[in-house]
Write a protein that holds these residues in place. Structure first.
Motif, mmCIF file in Angstrom:
data_model
loop_
_atom_site.group_PDB
_atom_site.id
_atom_site.type_symbol
_atom_site.label_atom_id
_atom_site.label_comp_id
_atom_site.label_asym_id
_atom_site.label_seq_id
_atom_site.Cartn_x
_atom_site.Cartn_y
_atom_site.Cartn_z
ATOM 1 N N GLN A 2 0.814 -1.110 0.004
ATOM 2 C CA GLN A 2 -0.188 0.003 -0.050
ATOM 3 C C GLN A 2 0.849 1.146 0.141
ATOM 4 O OE1 GLN A 2 -2.759 -0.746 3.378
ATOM 5 N NE2 GLN A 2 -4.313 -0.833 1.757
ATOM 6 N N THR A 3 1.845 1.198 1.047
ATOM 7 C CA THR A 3 2.643 2.339 1.084
ATOM 8 C C THR A 3 4.231 1.922 1.438
ATOM 9 O OG1 THR A 3 0.793 3.665 1.768
ATOM 10 C CG2 THR A 3 3.059 4.728 2.075
ATOM 11 N N ILE A 4 5.101 2.609 0.886
ATOM 12 C CA ILE A 4 6.685 2.435 1.075
ATOM 13 C C ILE A 4 7.059 3.750 1.665
ATOM 14 C CG2 ILE A 4 8.752 1.767 0.462
ATOM 15 C CD1 ILE A 4 7.790 -0.092 -1.761
ATOM 16 N N ARG A 5 7.686 3.459 2.939
ATOM 17 C CA ARG A 5 8.139 4.892 3.403
ATOM 18 C C ARG A 5 9.659 4.987 3.891
ATOM 19 N NH1 ARG A 5 3.370 7.622 5.405
ATOM 20 N NH2 ARG A 5 1.854 6.496 5.501
ATOM 21 N N PRO A 6 10.466 5.263 2.771
ATOM 22 C CA PRO A 6 11.809 5.255 2.913
ATOM 23 C C PRO A 6 12.337 5.996 4.316
ATOM 24 C CG PRO A 6 11.019 5.548 0.740
ATOM 25 C CD PRO A 6 9.961 6.057 1.363
ATOM 26 N N GLY A 7 13.180 5.590 4.837
ATOM 27 C CA GLY A 7 13.812 6.189 5.671
ATOM 28 C C GLY A 7 12.988 6.451 7.011
ATOM 29 N N PHE A 8 11.954 5.681 7.229
ATOM 30 C CA PHE A 8 10.838 6.094 8.081
ATOM 31 C C PHE A 8 11.488 5.780 9.577
ATOM 32 C CE2 PHE A 8 7.455 5.057 11.083
ATOM 33 C CZ PHE A 8 6.406 5.885 10.806
ATOM 34 N N ASN A 9 12.430 4.508 9.732
ATOM 35 C CA ASN A 9 12.670 4.146 10.964
ATOM 36 C C ASN A 9 14.230 4.470 11.134
ATOM 37 O OD1 ASN A 9 10.400 2.326 11.455
ATOM 38 N ND2 ASN A 9 11.243 0.938 9.631
ATOM 39 N N ALA A 10 14.279 5.082 12.318
ATOM 40 C CA ALA A 10 15.705 5.511 12.575
ATOM 41 C C ALA A 10 16.147 4.352 13.940
ATOM 42 C CB ALA A 10 15.864 6.744 13.325
ATOM 43 N N TYR A 11 17.355 3.986 14.064
ATOM 44 C CA TYR A 11 17.819 2.789 14.930
ATOM 45 C C TYR A 11 18.850 3.475 15.795
ATOM 46 C CZ TYR A 11 14.986 -0.262 12.126
ATOM 47 O OH TYR A 11 14.047 -0.818 11.454
ATOM 48 N N ALA A 12 19.087 3.170 16.982
ATOM 49 C CA ALA A 12 20.070 3.626 17.681
ATOM 50 C C ALA A 12 21.129 2.797 17.640
ATOM 51 C CB ALA A 12 19.423 3.762 19.351
ATOM 52 N N GLY A 13 22.196 3.230 17.226
ATOM 53 C CA GLY A 13 23.583 2.350 17.326
ATOM 54 C C GLY A 13 23.695 1.445 16.151
ATOM 55 N N ALA A 14 22.613 1.531 15.097
ATOM 56 C CA ALA A 14 22.740 0.533 14.049
ATOM 57 C C ALA A 14 23.441 1.070 12.813
ATOM 58 C CB ALA A 14 21.144 0.075 13.865
ATOM 59 N N THR A 15 24.840 1.576 13.137
ATOM 60 C CA THR A 15 25.430 1.996 12.103
ATOM 61 C C THR A 15 25.947 1.245 10.909
ATOM 62 O OG1 THR A 15 27.490 1.504 13.151
ATOM 63 C CG2 THR A 15 26.744 3.723 13.628
ATOM 64 N N VAL A 16 25.523 -0.141 10.916
ATOM 65 C CA VAL A 16 25.841 -0.937 10.042
ATOM 66 C C VAL A 16 24.814 -0.583 8.827
ATOM 67 C CG1 VAL A 16 24.751 -2.957 10.795
ATOM 68 C CG2 VAL A 16 26.602 -3.305 9.324
ATOM 69 N N LEU A 17 23.548 -0.405 9.488
ATOM 70 C CA LEU A 17 22.441 -0.135 8.597
ATOM 71 C C LEU A 17 22.270 1.314 8.032
ATOM 72 C CD1 LEU A 17 19.630 -1.693 10.892
ATOM 73 C CD2 LEU A 17 21.104 -2.771 9.110
ATOM 74 N N GLY A 18 23.347 2.177 8.436
ATOM 75 C CA GLY A 18 23.194 3.593 7.956
ATOM 76 C C GLY A 18 22.154 4.221 9.125
ATOM 77 N N ASN A 19 21.804 3.399 10.162
ATOM 78 C CA ASN A 19 20.994 3.901 11.342
ATOM 79 C C ASN A 19 19.405 4.192 10.676
ATOM 80 O OD1 ASN A 19 23.807 5.337 12.145
ATOM 81 N ND2 ASN A 19 22.398 4.650 14.031
ATOM 82 N N VAL A 20 19.045 3.717 9.421
ATOM 83 C CA VAL A 20 17.916 4.005 8.894
ATOM 84 C C VAL A 20 17.325 2.671 8.249
ATOM 85 C CG1 VAL A 20 18.036 6.596 8.762
ATOM 86 C CG2 VAL A 20 18.581 5.122 6.794
ATOM 87 N N GLY A 21 15.871 2.641 8.203
ATOM 88 C CA GLY A 21 15.572 1.632 7.392
ATOM 89 C C GLY A 21 13.936 2.232 6.989
ATOM 90 N N GLN A 22 13.344 1.394 6.096
ATOM 91 C CA GLN A 22 12.151 1.722 5.482
ATOM 92 C C GLN A 22 10.781 0.831 6.250
ATOM 93 O OE1 GLN A 22 11.593 0.184 1.480
ATOM 94 N NE2 GLN A 22 13.109 -1.762 1.836
ATOM 95 N N LEU A 23 9.740 1.534 6.054
ATOM 96 C CA LEU A 23 8.582 0.961 6.495
ATOM 97 C C LEU A 23 7.717 0.510 5.543
ATOM 98 C CD1 LEU A 23 6.768 1.414 9.898
ATOM 99 C CD2 LEU A 23 5.541 1.334 7.702
ATOM 100 N N ILE A 24 7.270 -0.574 5.258
ATOM 101 C CA ILE A 24 6.406 -1.068 4.248
ATOM 102 C C ILE A 24 4.963 -1.372 4.693
ATOM 103 C CG2 ILE A 24 6.016 -2.246 2.105
ATOM 104 C CD1 ILE A 24 9.026 -2.685 2.099
ATOM 105 N N GLU A 25 4.155 -0.772 4.216
ATOM 106 C CA GLU A 25 2.642 -1.094 4.696
ATOM 107 C C GLU A 25 1.915 -2.107 3.832
ATOM 108 O OE1 GLU A 25 -0.011 2.461 5.768
ATOM 109 O OE2 GLU A 25 1.889 3.738 5.471
ATOM 110 N N LEU A 26 1.689 -3.294 4.200
ATOM 111 C CA LEU A 26 1.192 -4.185 3.234
ATOM 112 C C LEU A 26 -0.320 -4.573 3.901
ATOM 113 C CD1 LEU A 26 4.235 -6.653 3.725
ATOM 114 C CD2 LEU A 26 3.633 -5.362 1.812
ATOM 115 N N ALA A 27 -1.245 -5.042 2.940
ATOM 116 C CA ALA A 27 -2.604 -5.454 3.161
ATOM 117 C C ALA A 27 -2.973 -6.695 2.671
ATOM 118 C CB ALA A 27 -3.475 -4.600 2.696
ATOM 119 N N ALA A 28 -3.420 -7.660 3.577
ATOM 120 C CA ALA A 28 -3.689 -9.165 2.846
ATOM 121 C C ALA A 28 -4.835 -9.073 1.704
ATOM 122 C CB ALA A 28 -4.266 -9.814 3.939
#
Length: 384
Positions: free
Chosen positions: A288-314
């Protein structure tokens, strides 16, 4: 004058999965900002920090980048990106209020952020063998607010598949801020880490938050009473294709009817994202929606400290139930690497997981150097 083939050369030298486009993304980020810290470059280019570091090193060798209060283009680098890449626009059209997230934390919820931060500060240590990498308190609360806005909390049965991000507590705190003891028709957390579950239970009881926890390894089939019993799923699984498939499959098995799934994951390059999207399709999950950079992580520098959130519907019938998972799952199992550290006191090398050396750097620091007993280590650079 830099050779246009330099992008390909650097991509090959750093084994960059994104190829020349990943190198170009770093150059574009620096060009548009004028000067950036490396961690900000990694976030803008959506690259893990170790990879961004390796690319930065090669760009400096090529004379395209230099360090001036962060990373900046050299005169030759500026000429290259304008001449070869056709860049010339530096405008930033990101929403200044939500920074592209699509939702914001209202001012009257700042107390909940502070409360959650105080709770998370007492959380058990991260178990990297389970790919744990907790998000920031702000991200945790933003996820709860996003689900609330989409109608995925009020009157809904909610299941969290793993919760080192403390989203279950965020849901409770949001409900309390809105004057409701429980927004939902029940929140259940499944996790393989009993320490994490105990932490969530203790704090839910202390804060007056309704919460049920279940110690269960998702590699085993879901208990029968959980199958088809939920309206909303939230998960931030191991960042492997296998991890995504397993957690999404268990989530799909738990959904009743046309339920919703909030899926947080690494920001992968297109070829890997295509494989991930095939998993969505196989499971009858529509994006339904892809939200790049939505997630910020504390100390997860290997990930660049960010990740996406994807909204899915069955959408449509669920696939057949998945039997017990027998194969590898976590990052260290899928991509085993020699993780060598050097004691900063005596220079003794220790390889994680080898012999009597612990599996994690945190455990190695606690144990101390086998030679001198020191507790400070630096990562040994990978060989060519």
């Amino acid at each position: 004058m830099a050779d246009p083939a330099i992008l390909q050369t650097i991509a090959e030298a750093t084994r960059l999965r994104e190829g020349p486009a990943g190198v170009e993304a770093i150059l574009r980020a620096v060009y548009r900002s004028g000067s950036l810290r490396l961690q900000d470059v990694a976030r803008e280019a959506r690259l893990p920090m170790p990879i961004a570091t390796a690319v930065r090193r090669e760009l400096e060798k090529a004379g395209l980048l230099e360090r001036k209060q962060g990373l900046a283009l050299s005169p030759e680098g500026r000429d290259f990106v304008e001449r070869e890449l056709g860049l010339g626009i530096t405008i930033d059209v990101t929403c200044p209020a939500c920074t592209g997230h699509g939702v914001v934390i209202p001012e009257n919820f700042h107390a909940q952020v502070a409360r959650l931060a105080a709770i998370i500060a007492q959380a058990p240590s991260v178990d990297v063998t389970l790919d744990q990498a907790p998000c920031t308190p702000e991200t945790s609360l933003l996820r709860a607010l996003l689900m609330l806005q989409a109608g995925a909390l009020e009157g809904r049965r909610v299941l969290l598949l793993g919760d080192d991000d403390s989203v279950s507590l965020s849901i409770g705190l949001v409900g309390q801020a809105l004057g409701k003891s429980d927004l939902t028709r029940g929140v259940v957390v499944i996790d393989a880490d009993e320490r994490r579950l105990a932490f969530l239970r203790d704090n839910a009881e202390r804060e007056g938050i309704a919460l049920r926890t279940l110690h269960h390894d998702l590699r085993q089939p879901l208990p029968a009473e959980l199958q088809g019993a939920f309206d909303t799923i939230e998960t931030d699984p191991p960042y492997t294709l296998e991890g995504a498939k397993l957690f999404l499959t268990r989530g799909r098995e738990a959904l009743a009817g046309d339920g919703l799934c909030y899926f947080s994951f690494a920001q992968w390059p297109p070829r890997q994202m295509l494989a991930l999207q095939r998993v969505f399709l196989d499971l009858g999950l529509a994006v339904q929606t892809i939200r790049p950079g939505f997630n910020a992580y504390a100390g997860a520098t290997v990930l660049g400290n960010v990740g996406q959130l994807i909204e899915l519907a069955a959408a449509g019938p669920a696939a057949a139930a998945l039997p017990a998972w027998q194969g590898p799952l976590y990052t260290a199992e899928i991509n085993p690497r020699v993780r060598a550290y050097v004691c900063t006191s005596c220079g003794r090398e220790a390889v994680l997981g080898r012999g009597s050396t612990p599996e994690t750097i945190e455990a190695l620091k606690d144990q101390g150097c086998a030679n001198c007993g020191g507790h400070s280590f630096r990562r040994k650079a990978a060989g060519p």
